[in-house]
Write an enzyme that holds these catalytic residues in place. Structure first.
Site, PDB file in Angstrom:
ATOM      1  N   GLN A  47       0.796  -1.214   0.000  1.00 17.43           N
ATOM      2  CA  GLN A  47       0.000   0.000   0.000  1.00 17.43           C
ATOM      3  C   GLN A  47       0.835   1.275   0.000  1.00 17.43           C
ATOM      4  O   GLN A  47       0.346   2.325  -0.397  1.00 17.43           O
ATOM      5  CB  GLN A  47      -0.955  -0.010   1.203  1.00 17.43           C
ATOM      6  N   HIS A  67      -2.559  -4.260 -12.535  1.00 17.54           N
ATOM      7  CA  HIS A  67      -2.206  -3.912 -13.921  1.00 17.54           C
ATOM      8  C   HIS A  67      -3.285  -4.340 -14.914  1.00 17.54           C
ATOM      9  O   HIS A  67      -3.186  -4.039 -16.102  1.00 17.54           O
ATOM     10  CB  HIS A  67      -0.855  -4.548 -14.297  1.00 17.54           C
ATOM     11  N   ASN A 193      -1.890 -11.021   8.032  1.00 15.18           N
ATOM     12  CA  ASN A 193      -2.881  -9.985   8.297  1.00 15.18           C
ATOM     13  C   ASN A 193      -4.227 -10.386   7.705  1.00 15.18           C
ATOM     14  O   ASN A 193      -4.335 -10.612   6.502  1.00 15.18           O
ATOM     15  CB  ASN A 193      -2.467  -8.652   7.670  1.00 15.18           C
ATOM     16  N   ASN A 336      -7.959  -6.496  14.443  1.00 16.86           N
ATOM     17  CA  ASN A 336      -8.294  -5.349  13.592  1.00 16.86           C
ATOM     18  C   ASN A 336      -9.793  -5.132  13.679  1.00 16.86           C
ATOM     19  O   ASN A 336     -10.569  -6.093  13.646  1.00 16.86           O
ATOM     20  CB  ASN A 336      -7.941  -5.617  12.117  1.00 16.86           C
ATOM     21  N   TYR A 338     -13.018  -2.386  12.375  1.00 17.46           N
ATOM     22  CA  TYR A 338     -13.509  -1.180  11.700  1.00 17.46           C
ATOM     23  C   TYR A 338     -14.981  -0.937  11.988  1.00 17.46           C
ATOM     24  O   TYR A 338     -15.397   0.160  12.271  1.00 17.46           O
ATOM     25  CB  TYR A 338     -13.267  -1.276  10.184  1.00 17.46           C
TER      26      TYR A 338
HETATM   27  C1  BGC Z   1      -6.577  -3.871   5.892  1.00 19.84           C
HETATM   28  C2  BGC Z   1      -5.857  -2.652   5.365  1.00 19.84           C
HETATM   29  C3  BGC Z   1      -6.862  -1.714   4.711  1.00 19.84           C
HETATM   30  C4  BGC Z   1      -7.848  -1.284   5.773  1.00 19.84           C
HETATM   31  C5  BGC Z   1      -8.861  -0.235   5.313  1.00 19.84           C
HETATM   32  C6  BGC Z   1      -7.892  -3.563   6.584  1.00 19.84           C
HETATM   33  O1  BGC Z   1      -8.798  -4.567   6.315  1.00 19.84           O
HETATM   34  O2  BGC Z   1      -5.730  -4.625   6.708  1.00 19.84           O
HETATM   35  O3  BGC Z   1      -4.862  -3.060   4.478  1.00 19.84           O
HETATM   36  O4  BGC Z   1      -6.268  -0.630   4.090  1.00 19.84           O
HETATM   37  O5  BGC Z   1      -8.570  -2.415   6.198  1.00 19.84           O
HETATM   38  O6  BGC Z   1      -9.770  -0.744   4.404  1.00 19.84           O
END
Ligand code: BGC
Length: 509
Positions: A47, A67, A193, A336, A338
């Site tokens: 990234q 690509h 990850n 992780n 979100y």
């Molecule tokens: C990933 C990252 C990604 C982030 C935001 C995560 O699932 O590990 O690589 O950029 O989310 O979408």
């Protein structure tokens, strides 16, 4: 000319974010961060690095994929991205500016092993990460290193990639090269990850590289192999390196919460099963006391497979030995988070998803409900989901040490990112509740991300950075967003302070 839809979404999201921010900050109290909670930021090699064909690096599956015209939403590729391969020292100045305790970054497998195998170790690849690690340490920052953040060597994909069981050998060999080269200085290793994201999206949903479409079969084969690969790398560390290098090794799992959308028992059960598929698939074999895949998941895939005429379950079996071998192979729970998704059992109808497939096996419909505000997918603001997900880990896995290895908020840009600050504020507040009120054992918090970068299938359009990157500029100049100043204050004061309202200043690197 019509105004693009995303502009409306973005403006609406900002409006709601401002209103919510004001409402919420009144209820937030000043809170000291617990002693010992370490704070950092994260990035990933593909990234940010660029230098996609520098020295003897070979292509990764993401080079190949990006690509192919039409694969990346905004038509960009990962050839240069933030140019960190060239300008890594500037990234370290930014880390220093923020005052972070640690920096989580990943190593590119094809930069270290251009053939994919350990027969040829790239001197320049090793030298690059040596420079990076040494400079990070020289600035008093701890390196936290991910071995694999999705950029598999294309040469290994040509042999089948993750669905090929030999990947466990290849990954162990790669891990050995990394421990030998960097283990004297790197004390925290993360093997993989987010296995769900690169395996289900990559082998079952046509969303990610390598774009192999084998839903409900190839993706499940890949999951077993990835768990074995992870376990091999952990056992290797444990047996041959731990004593002399004295570090830790673990895995990072996307632990976004999945719950029933209503109190209806069928929805509740759908939420629980979705959590088994989305998280437990990876965490249960490693962290549960019994090991193995979650029972309800095994049952569901077996039933569906039989109904579909398969002579055996599409889910590969884990033998007793394999279950034992994988169990306990993580020194911490890499977490992780979100967002949260809500599941409805009754909205599901057979045939609405591909058959067979992962989504069809879950057999329910999930959405973000009324929280569908953020312009970028999976960045809704549901802080309570963070607290619940931390408690889910605590309750199911005997309160392991949790390293929050990613948490962040995506937008379509803008330097005055009060909506991102609001997100961080609310999520960290929820984490403090989980620690102080619920007894969750959280050791680190990591903001995703240090700077805007190549956001996979979204390209450079989706922005997660504390720093804005000017992708038009040769130098890829980085500018501190308001959130960078906010995070800097948080680090300096170790206090979640509703009065932390930084003024925007012109700060560029
Ligand atoms: C990933 C990252 C990604 C982030 C935001 C995560 O699932 O590990 O690589 O950029 O989310 O979408």
């Amino acid at each position: 000319m019509r105004t693009p839809h995303y502009l409306f979404t973005a403006v609406y999201a900002i409006f709601v974010a401002v209103v919510c921010a004001e409402e919420h900050s009144e209820t937030l109290e000043m809170r000291k961060l617990p002693n010992g909670l370490k704070l950092g930021v994260a990035t990933a090699a593909f990234q940010i690095e660029g230098g996609w064909n520098a020295a003897d690096k070979s292509p990764s599956i993401w080079d190949t994929y990006s690509h192919i015209p039409g694969k990346i939403r905004d038509g960009t590729d990962g050839n240069d991205t933030c140019k960190s391969y060239e300008f890594y020292q500037r990234d370290i100045q930014m880390l220093k500016f923020l005052g972070v305790d640690f920096y989580r970054f990943s190593i590119s497998w094809p930069r270290i092993l251009p053939t994919g195998f350990s027969n040829k170790v790239s001197e320049e690849g090793i030298a690059y990460y040596n420079r990076l690690i040494d400079e990070v340490l020289a600035n008093g920052i701890e390196p936290v290193v991910t071995m694999f953040h999705w950029d598999l060597p294309q040469s290994l994909q040509d042999l089948g990639g993750w669905p090929n069981p030999h990947v466990a050998d290849w990954f162990e060999d790669y891990a050995r090269v990394l421990y030998d080269a960097f283990g004297d200085r790197v004390k925290t290793w993360i093997t993989l990850n987010e296995p769900k994201q690169f395996l289900i999206f990559g082998y079952g949903q046509k969303r990610f590289a390598p774009d192999v479409y084998s839903p409900g079969i190839g993706d499940y084969m890949a999951i077993k192999n990835a768990l074995m690969a992870h376990a091999r790398a952990w056992h290797l560390y444990d047996k041959e390196y731990r004593q002399k290098q004295k570090g830790t090794c673990g895995i990072t799992i996307a632990t976004d919460l999945r719950v029933g959308a209503t109190d209806d028992p069928a929805d509740k059960a759908a939420g629980d099963l979705a959590m088994d598929f989305e998280v437990g698939f990876y965490s249960h074999p490693i962290f549960s006391s019994t090991g193995g895949f979650p029972e309800n998941l095994v049952k569901r895939v077996a039933e569906r497979s039989a109904e579909q005429g398969f002579s055996r379950s599409r889910l590969p079996e884990l033998t007793k030995e394999e279950i034992e071998y994988i169990k306990g192979t993580s020194d911490f729970y890499g977490f992780n988070h979100y967002s949260t998704k809500f599941f409805y059992a009754r909205k599901y109808e057979p045939g609405m998803y591909a058959v067979p497939s992962y989504d069809d096996d879950i057999g329910a419909v999930g959405d973000y409900g009324s929280y569908e505000l953020a312009p970028v997918m999976h960045t809704t603001k549901i802080p309570d989901g963070m607290r619940k997900a931390l408690n889910w880990v605590k309750d199911n896995y005997n309160n392991p040490t949790v390293m929050i290895t990613e948490n962040g908020y995506g937008t379509y840009g803008g330097i005055n990112d009060i909506d991102r600050i609001d997100y961080y504020r609310q999520y960290i507040d929820a984490i403090l509740d989980a620690i102080e009120l619920d007894g969750c054992n959280v050791a680190t918090y990591t903001a995703w991300s240090l700077m805007d970068n190549f956001e996979w299938d979204s390209g450079i359009g989706a922005k997660f950075g504390l720093f804005e990157v000017d992708f038009e500029d040769e130098k890829r100049t980085r500018k501190a967003r308001k959130s960078a100043l906010w995070y800097k204050n948080l680090l300096a004061t170790r206090t979640l302070d509703p009065g932390n309202e930084p003024k925007l200043e012109e700060i560029s690197f």
